[in-house]
Design a protein around this motif. Structure first.
Motif, PDB file in Angstrom:
ATOM      1  N   UNK B 351       0.848  -1.195   0.000  1.00 25.95           N
ATOM      2  CA  UNK B 351       0.000   0.000   0.000  1.00 25.95           C
ATOM      3  C   UNK B 351       0.882   1.242   0.000  1.00 25.95           C
ATOM      4  N   UNK B 352       0.530   2.240  -0.814  1.00 24.20           N
ATOM      5  CA  UNK B 352       1.253   3.528  -0.798  1.00 24.20           C
ATOM      6  C   UNK B 352       0.374   4.573  -0.128  1.00 24.20           C
ATOM      7  N   UNK B 353       1.008   5.422   0.667  1.00 23.15           N
ATOM      8  CA  UNK B 353       0.253   6.497   1.312  1.00 23.15           C
ATOM      9  C   UNK B 353       0.938   7.827   1.015  1.00 23.15           C
ATOM     10  N   UNK B 354       0.146   8.840   0.691  1.00 20.13           N
ATOM     11  CA  UNK B 354       0.671  10.188   0.473  1.00 20.13           C
ATOM     12  C   UNK B 354      -0.098  11.162   1.362  1.00 20.13           C
ATOM     13  N   UNK B 355       0.632  11.986   2.093  1.00 20.61           N
ATOM     14  CA  UNK B 355       0.032  13.031   2.918  1.00 20.61           C
ATOM     15  C   UNK B 355       0.594  14.362   2.456  1.00 20.61           C
ATOM     16  N   UNK B 356      -0.254  15.352   2.283  1.00 18.11           N
ATOM     17  CA  UNK B 356       0.234  16.616   1.743  1.00 18.11           C
ATOM     18  C   UNK B 356      -0.507  17.785   2.385  1.00 18.11           C
ATOM     19  N   UNK B 357       0.252  18.823   2.724  1.00 14.71           N
ATOM     20  CA  UNK B 357      -0.393  20.053   3.205  1.00 14.71           C
ATOM     21  C   UNK B 357       0.285  21.238   2.544  1.00 14.71           C
ATOM     22  N   UNK B 358      -0.501  22.192   2.073  1.00  8.96           N
ATOM     23  CA  UNK B 358       0.099  23.409   1.545  1.00  8.96           C
ATOM     24  C   UNK B 358      -0.750  24.606   1.926  1.00  8.96           C
ATOM     25  N   UNK B 359      -0.088  25.753   1.923  1.00  5.80           N
ATOM     26  CA  UNK B 359      -0.773  26.966   2.327  1.00  5.80           C
ATOM     27  C   UNK B 359      -0.120  28.128   1.590  1.00  5.80           C
ATOM     28  N   UNK B 360      -0.944  29.026   1.097  1.00  7.84           N
ATOM     29  CA  UNK B 360      -0.416  30.235   0.466  1.00  7.84           C
ATOM     30  C   UNK B 360      -1.161  31.422   1.048  1.00  7.84           C
ATOM     31  N   UNK B 361      -0.384  32.434   1.445  1.00  7.46           N
ATOM     32  CA  UNK B 361      -1.047  33.622   1.992  1.00  7.46           C
ATOM     33  C   UNK B 361      -0.360  34.863   1.453  1.00  7.46           C
ATOM     34  N   UNK B 362      -0.919  35.985   1.791  1.00  7.83           N
ATOM     35  CA  UNK B 362      -0.365  37.254   1.337  1.00  7.83           C
ATOM     36  C   UNK B 362       0.921  37.567   2.114  1.00  7.83           C
ATOM     37  N   UNK B 363       1.762  38.429   1.517  1.00  6.98           N
ATOM     38  CA  UNK B 363       2.919  38.939   2.249  1.00  6.98           C
ATOM     39  C   UNK B 363       2.474  40.219   2.963  1.00  6.98           C
ATOM     40  N   UNK B 364       3.319  40.689   3.849  1.00  5.14           N
ATOM     41  CA  UNK B 364       3.026  41.927   4.564  1.00  5.14           C
ATOM     42  C   UNK B 364       3.082  43.122   3.594  1.00  5.14           C
ATOM     43  N   UNK B 365       2.138  44.015   3.714  1.00  6.16           N
ATOM     44  CA  UNK B 365       2.116  45.243   2.895  1.00  6.16           C
ATOM     45  C   UNK B 365       1.984  46.463   3.796  1.00  6.16           C
ATOM     46  N   UNK B 366       2.933  47.402   3.683  1.00  7.81           N
ATOM     47  CA  UNK B 366       2.773  48.675   4.384  1.00  7.81           C
ATOM     48  C   UNK B 366       2.834  49.782   3.344  1.00  7.81           C
ATOM     49  N   UNK B 367       1.671  50.332   2.967  1.00  8.34           N
ATOM     50  CA  UNK B 367       1.630  51.332   1.892  1.00  8.34           C
ATOM     51  C   UNK B 367       2.496  52.546   2.216  1.00  8.34           C
ATOM     52  N   UNK B 368       3.230  53.012   1.204  1.00 16.37           N
ATOM     53  CA  UNK B 368       4.112  54.155   1.424  1.00 16.37           C
ATOM     54  C   UNK B 368       3.497  55.448   0.897  1.00 16.37           C
ATOM     55  N   UNK B 369       2.489  55.304   0.077  1.00 13.25           N
ATOM     56  CA  UNK B 369       1.831  56.508  -0.446  1.00 13.25           C
ATOM     57  C   UNK B 369       2.607  57.174  -1.571  1.00 13.25           C
ATOM     58  N   UNK B 370       3.797  56.686  -1.909  1.00 14.80           N
ATOM     59  CA  UNK B 370       4.538  57.264  -3.037  1.00 14.80           C
ATOM     60  C   UNK B 370       4.577  56.258  -4.187  1.00 14.80           C
ATOM     61  N   UNK B 371       5.459  56.516  -5.156  1.00 12.62           N
ATOM     62  CA  UNK B 371       5.446  55.638  -6.328  1.00 12.62           C
ATOM     63  C   UNK B 371       6.125  54.280  -6.083  1.00 12.62           C
ATOM     64  N   UNK B 372       6.675  54.061  -4.875  1.00 15.79           N
ATOM     65  CA  UNK B 372       7.205  52.737  -4.557  1.00 15.79           C
ATOM     66  C   UNK B 372       6.073  51.770  -4.203  1.00 15.79           C
TER      67      UNK B 372
END
Lengths: 176, 545
Positions: B351-372
């Motif tokens: 018997x073969x068994x596969x277990x898998x977990x994945x997660x994707x989330x946003x990165x941190x964002x701190x708006x600078x208000x300029x063109x960066x």
């Protein structure tokens, strides 16, 4: 002008080469850079089995019929090796997304195949594979003498028939 | 339309080479020609209940053929493609026919030179990957020059320059880059017997596109660099790649001037009967295209793989994830093991068994208000979770003739972010699947699948059954029904039934199908296309020769 060029191109391309093909038993498989399961560069011209039959099987971890095929063949692989000396080489076309699963996948299944990675499809393209699974049988000279696309239960016996014929230096035609 | 993408001069050159090689080949051993062909066609019927779009042509088809000529160290090839008109779900800019790919190549032990079109990848592809996924209509082949050079054991150089394919034309941006890799244990003989192997690589890619914007001053040249390392020790394999991209305002990042970066780390441990992998990646503003106004799957220079499992069953592939190039933090862990045959847990056949977990989330964002645009704390997560997937699969050979595959998948899919929908938010689904393969005798086999997707969101629950009967070595016949039985809107509780049969002989395959296709998103390798609902007959032919 363009149409004429295209036409002339095809005439030159096909006419002489196809007539030569009839005289050939098989074509040599191409030399392409692929990777080992560890990620090291490897050139396909180094595939070898001491002049005995080689089977190249294109597969992917996301391809269900491929896994079914490799599971099924594995049940008889030891017997096939004993009888014909065949070596089965698997080439995974998993790309950077799923490439890191290939080694643990192959090991998790306990497969004894010699395994490689073709992450950007270079070998797949050079071998004209549309979709995996696609299986090639190479004779002792490294010429492709038989190929098959797709897998359904029972195809493994057809493959083994081809391997036996090639191992005995007979032409490998499909069983009826 | 024919040949509209050919430079007459280039074609004459190919013609000359072929003619030349042919005349030489008369005297000595000839070269070989081989290729492959694929045709997909669909006859569309109107089906208002599933909302099929109107197809005035009635029939649409996509097809192509590759031809490769090889002789000694020389090879040449071309691909002719035809989309008359492109099938639903493919970009309408594919409309037409022509030679879209042709190349000449020479190689010897040390060097390989390619002119014309080529595909190439540096490292894991995070700053450069030119590739094709024909089933998705994705093809960013380069057209230009490539040089590969292997001057010494374990040392590899690659250099590329060219424009990228954009449907039946080329992107205006020029892409150029180089990659170097060294396998220390191959190069230095003192390390040859070392238990630990090291492979180190680096690449640089830059694009040039003129700036004709009347308002903004946009960078004409944008460079990206990357470094990677791979350590192999016994059963352990650790690889990491880090890349950084200069400021690159584009329509994807909404014309901000921030630099981009990406990190991918993979740790693999595997030995016979057991395998495990752990991966992490962080992507920040890494959309890299040879045209700053390109969107969707056009003119991508790099490849940002999704770090999630690629599901293959129909219902578990219902909510597929695609990488968010503007910012994403992803993790994945996976375990594979084999319960040996003859043991209590493994059964008589293993018997073969596969277990898998994945997660994707946003990165941190701190708006600078300029063109960066923003700044981001490297190790901090953003608030939004994009995707989570937990799945387990048990594959057991029950008897000589029966194989059973059971799987369970839990998905948390942020549809608003991934597919750009509005007001749906997270779709939480539980999917259970059973597949039974019964080999009746050496020629006949039956495969059945039962799948169930339970969710309260989106279109609610679905059920699916599938039966496939094969007669080796040539025939198959299959039928399935995908049923949206749980839909809260009674009129939308629809059946998507489908039947097909096909014939395979050696490397030729023909199949015919009939039925409905639900609207959905179809993905390969984390890149997706949207397919509208359809109903009708399909024909598919593939051949390798």
């Amino acid at each position: 002008m363009k149409k004429i060029i295209a036409l002339a191109f095809f005439i030159v391309l096909f006419h002489p080469v196809f007539s030569q093909e009839k005289e050939q038993k098989g074509r040599l498989f191409p030399s392409v850079d692929i990777k080992t399961l560890n990620g090291e560069n490897f050139n396909t011209s180094k595939f070898s089995n001491d002049g005995k039959v080689i089977v190249i099987d294109f597969w992917a971890t996301w391809c269900k019929p491929c896994i079914e095929e490799l599971n099924t063949i594995h049940e008889s692989y030891a017997e096939w090796k004993k009888e014909t000396g065949v070596k089965i080489i698997t080439v995974s076309v998993d790309d950077a997304r799923t490439m890191s699963r290939v080694a643990p996948f192959v090991n998790g299944k306990g497969w004894d195949y010699e395994s490689y990675l073709d992450p950007n499809g270079d070998f797949k393209r050079a071998m004209n594979v549309n979709m995996p699974p696609q299986t090639f049988v190479l004779n002792g000279k490294g010429e492709i003498v038989w190929q098959h696309t797709g897998f359904e239960q029972g195809n493994e016996e057809e493959l083994f028939e081809a391997i036996k014929k090639v191992a005995a230096n007979k032409p490998a035609t499909e069983s009826k | 339309m024919m040949g509209r993408n050919i430079f007459p001069g280039f074609s004459l050159f190919i013609l000359f080479i072929f003619y030349f090689s042919h005349s030489v080949a008369q005297g000595i051993a000839g070269g070989a020609i081989h290729g492959n062909f694929e045709l997909d066609a669909q006859y569309y019927r109107t089906d208002s209940s599933i909302g099929t779009p109107a197809v005035p042509e009635k029939m649409l088809s996509n097809g192509f053929a590759n031809f490769i000529y090889e002789k000694d160290n020389f090879s040449a090839g071309l691909r002719y493609e035809s989309y008359l008109d492109p099938m639903l779900g493919f970009d309408p800019r594919y409309k037409g026919s022509g030679i879209t790919y042709r190349y000449l190549s020479y190689k010897n032990e040390e060097m390989e030179i390619t002119v014309g079109n080529f595909y190439e990848q540096f490292g894991s592809g995070i700053i450069f990957r030119s590739y094709e996924e024909r089933g998705l209509g994705l093809d960013n082949a380069m057209e230009g020059l490539r040089l590969k050079y292997n001057p010494y054991k374990g040392i590899y150089f690659k250099g590329v320059i060219g424009n990228q394919r954009d449907f039946f034309s080329k992107g205006e941006g020029i892409v150029r880059g180089g990659d170097a890799e060294i396998n220390l244990n191959e190069t230095f003989s003192c390390l040859a017997s070392s238990k630990t192997k090291w492979i180190i690589g680096g690449s640089f890619v830059s694009k040039f596109q003129d700036d004709q914007d009347p308002v903004y001053i946009l960078p004409k040249n944008v460079g990206a660099g990357s470094g990677r390392i791979n350590m192999i020790h016994g059963n352990l394999n650790i690889s990491a790649e880090y890349s950084i991209k200069a400021n690159d305002p584009s329509s994807v990042n909404k014309y901000i001037y921030k630099t981009g970066d990406a990190t991918i780390v993979n740790v693999i441990y595997s030995k016979k009967g057991f395998g495990a992998s752990l991966g992490a990646k962080r992507i920040d503003n890494m959309s890299f295209r040879s045209d700053r106004s390109a969107t969707l799957n056009s003119l991508m220079i790099n490849y940002l793989p999704a770090m999630t499992r690629q599901h293959t069953n129909m219902l578990s592939a219902f909510y597929p994830y695609a990488t968010q190039p503007n910012g994403e933090f992803g993790f994945q862990g996976e375990i594979f093991f084999n319960l040996k045959q003859g043991t209590k847990s493994g059964g008589s056949y293993g018997t073969d068994v596969t277990l898998n977990y994945s997660r994707a989330s946003d990165i941190d964002h701190q708006p600078t208000g300029d063109d960066l645009g923003y700044t981001s704390d490297y190790l901090k997560f953003g608030k939004e979770i994009f995707f989570q997937d937990f799945n387990i699969e048990v594959n057991r050979k029950v008897s000589k003739k029966l194989r059973l595959i059971l799987s369970y998948v839990y998905l948390d899919y942020n549809k608003d972010i991934i597919q750009g929908s509005r007001g749906i938010g997270h779709v939480y689904s539980n999917i259970a699947m059973a597949e039974l393969n019964w080999k009746i005798n050496s020629k006949n086999a039956i495969r059945t699948e039962l799948q169930h997707l339970y969710t309260k969101q989106d279109q609610q629950s679905w059920a699916l059954w599938l039966v496939e009967y094969t007669v080796a070595p040539h025939w198959f016949v299959a039928a399935f029904d995908e049923y949206n039985y749980g839909n809260e809107i009674k009129d939308s509780r629809l059946h998507y039934y489908n039947g097909s049969f096909g014939y395979t002989k050696n490397s030729n395959r023909v199949s015919l199908g009939f039925g409905r296709q639900r609207a959905g998103i179809f993905c390969v390798g984390g890149v997706c296309r949207n397919v509208p609902a359809s109903n009708g007959f399909t024909l598919s032919v593939t051949s390798s020769f």
